[in-house]
Design an enzyme around this catalytic site. Structure first.
Site, PDB file in Angstrom:
ATOM      1  N   LEU A 130       0.857  -1.187   0.000  1.00 55.85           N
ATOM      2  CA  LEU A 130       0.000   0.000   0.000  1.00 55.85           C
ATOM      3  C   LEU A 130       0.890   1.233   0.000  1.00 55.85           C
ATOM      4  O   LEU A 130       1.887   1.281   0.725  1.00 55.85           O
ATOM      5  CB  LEU A 130      -0.899   0.029   1.237  1.00 55.85           C
ATOM      6  CG  LEU A 130      -2.067  -0.960   1.301  1.00 55.85           C
ATOM      7  CD1 LEU A 130      -2.777  -0.835   2.647  1.00 55.85           C
ATOM      8  CD2 LEU A 130      -3.048  -0.720   0.169  1.00 55.85           C
ATOM      9  N   ASP A 131       0.539   2.237  -0.802  1.00 57.37           N
ATOM     10  CA  ASP A 131       1.281   3.497  -0.792  1.00 57.37           C
ATOM     11  C   ASP A 131       1.183   4.142   0.588  1.00 57.37           C
ATOM     12  O   ASP A 131       0.211   3.913   1.321  1.00 57.37           O
ATOM     13  CB  ASP A 131       0.719   4.454  -1.838  1.00 57.37           C
ATOM     14  CG  ASP A 131       1.004   3.992  -3.259  1.00 57.37           C
ATOM     15  OD1 ASP A 131       1.968   3.230  -3.450  1.00 57.37           O
ATOM     16  OD2 ASP A 131       0.258   4.392  -4.177  1.00 57.37           O
ATOM     17  N   PRO A 132       2.165   4.963   0.969  1.00 56.76           N
ATOM     18  CA  PRO A 132       2.160   5.580   2.308  1.00 56.76           C
ATOM     19  C   PRO A 132       0.875   6.322   2.657  1.00 56.76           C
ATOM     20  O   PRO A 132       0.419   6.259   3.802  1.00 56.76           O
ATOM     21  CB  PRO A 132       3.358   6.537   2.237  1.00 56.76           C
ATOM     22  CG  PRO A 132       4.292   5.886   1.276  1.00 56.76           C
ATOM     23  CD  PRO A 132       3.403   5.266   0.228  1.00 56.76           C
TER      24      PRO A 132
ATOM     25  N   VAL B  79      -2.126   5.720   1.594  1.00 58.79           N
ATOM     26  CA  VAL B  79      -3.301   4.840   1.557  1.00 58.79           C
ATOM     27  C   VAL B  79      -3.449   4.112   2.886  1.00 58.79           C
ATOM     28  O   VAL B  79      -2.477   3.615   3.452  1.00 58.79           O
ATOM     29  CB  VAL B  79      -3.187   3.821   0.405  1.00 58.79           C
ATOM     30  CG1 VAL B  79      -4.402   2.890   0.389  1.00 58.79           C
ATOM     31  CG2 VAL B  79      -3.055   4.547  -0.926  1.00 58.79           C
TER      32      VAL B  79
END
EC number: 5.4.99.25
Length: 329
Positions: free
Chosen positions: A41-43, A45
């Protein structure tokens, strides 16, 4: 070191953390190195981050391959270099005409099924041994190969919100998609088909591997449970790692075959007319077996006595043959 832990944790990843940050923190909390996550997961998100602990890390590849469900927000009117709300604005296209909800819904349907997607420059995809975001940070743009993904559903979940002064239109959405889908890019492509620049302004993963957002726990809660000796109350069995695969329940005879890594051949199966069920005709024994020739996937999870025994896959060279991909007993 605590090497006896085994299972799956449904971690709620908070904003600002990378997926690797979560794994590193958990290694300290649980005092074990055998930890891995089931899908980056992107930071920015938030949401469900499945984490495998102990022997369950052998199943990480199946967790990563599973479909995911996300809920988020699209903002139409400007795009950013990262395709989300964190990046610098690169293009402005104020929404100056009437954009209707029915028009948005109609365009969203264009993305259902198998589609092609180009990974964003700000991503961890490697080109010539270098991650795309490394090129992007150096001000470089490189050609990226398209990848095929599957969108199972993509729907608007809120009324359209309009900021006439800023020329912006926003709305919430829900998407169920395959591994490798960049939801940021999906938002950008949707806006483009509507005739505007756009970006993904919010995102949360709400489900993965049968794990739901309502049951996800924060790192602080895991730490408290560990200190109280109650971690088992938060740990899911390893079977959750393969919840996206078809399940085949084995009989005792089949279990004996699977545990020693024997292959299954579709040609060995006949139908018992008295029960209308497939049976094995080899080894002079007739026992029930799911008809694998009817499975639409290339892998299945084999269970015996409600426990995961092995993961089988279609033989890459021999038609009608299923071989063990991983034996877990």
């Amino acid at each position: 070191m605590n090497e006896n832990l085994n299972g799956i944790l449904n971690v709620y990843k908070e904003a600002g953390w990378t997926s690797f940050d979560v794994v590193a923190k958990l290694r300290g909390i649980l005092k074990t190195k055998k930890i891995g996550h089931g899908g980056t997961l992107d930071p920015s998100v938030t949401g469900v981050l499945p984490v495998a602990v102990g022997k369950s890390t052998r199943l990480l590849e199946y967790m990563e391959a599973a479909g995911k469900i996300y809920e988020g927000e699209v903002t139409i009117g400007f795009s950013t270099e990262t395709e989300d709300a964190d990046g610098e604005i690169v293009s402005k296209t104020p929404v100056e005409r009437e954009l209707t909800e029915s028009e948005i819904d109609s365009v969203m349907k264009n993305f259902i099924g198998k589609i092609k997607q180009i990974p964003p420059m700000y991503s961890a995809v490697k080109i010539n041994g270098k991650k795309l975001y490394e090129y992007a940070r150096a001000g470089q743009t490189v050609d990226r190969p398209t990848r095929e993904i599957t969108i199972k559903s993509f729907v608007r979940t809120s009324p359209m919100m309009t900021d006439e002064a800023a020329g912006l239109v926003s709305f919430s959405f829900k998407v169920e998609c395959s591994k490798g889908t960049y939801v940021r890019t999906l938002a950008v492509d949707l806006a483009e088909q509507l005739g505007y620049a756009g970006h993904m302004s919010k995102l949360q993963r709400t489900a993965s591997n049968g794990l739901m957002i309502k049951d996800a726990v924060k790192l602080s809660e895991i730490e408290v449970a560990m200190e109280a000796g109650e971690l088992s109350s938060l740990m899911y069995p390893a079977e959750y790692a393969v919840s996206d695969l078809p399940r085949v329940n084995l009989t005792a005879d089949q279990f004996e075959m699977a545990r020693v890594g024997k292959k299954f051949a579709e040609d060995d199966w006949v139908t018992d007319e008295t029960t209308d069920s497939p049976v094995i005709k080899s080894n002079k024994s007739k026992f029930l077996l799911t008809d694998l020739s009817e499975l639409t996937r290339d892998k299945f999870a084999a269970f015996y006595d409600d426990k995961l025994i092995a993961v089988y896959m279609k033989h890459p060279e021999k038609a009608g043959i299923w071989k063990p991909n991983k034996v877990l007993v």
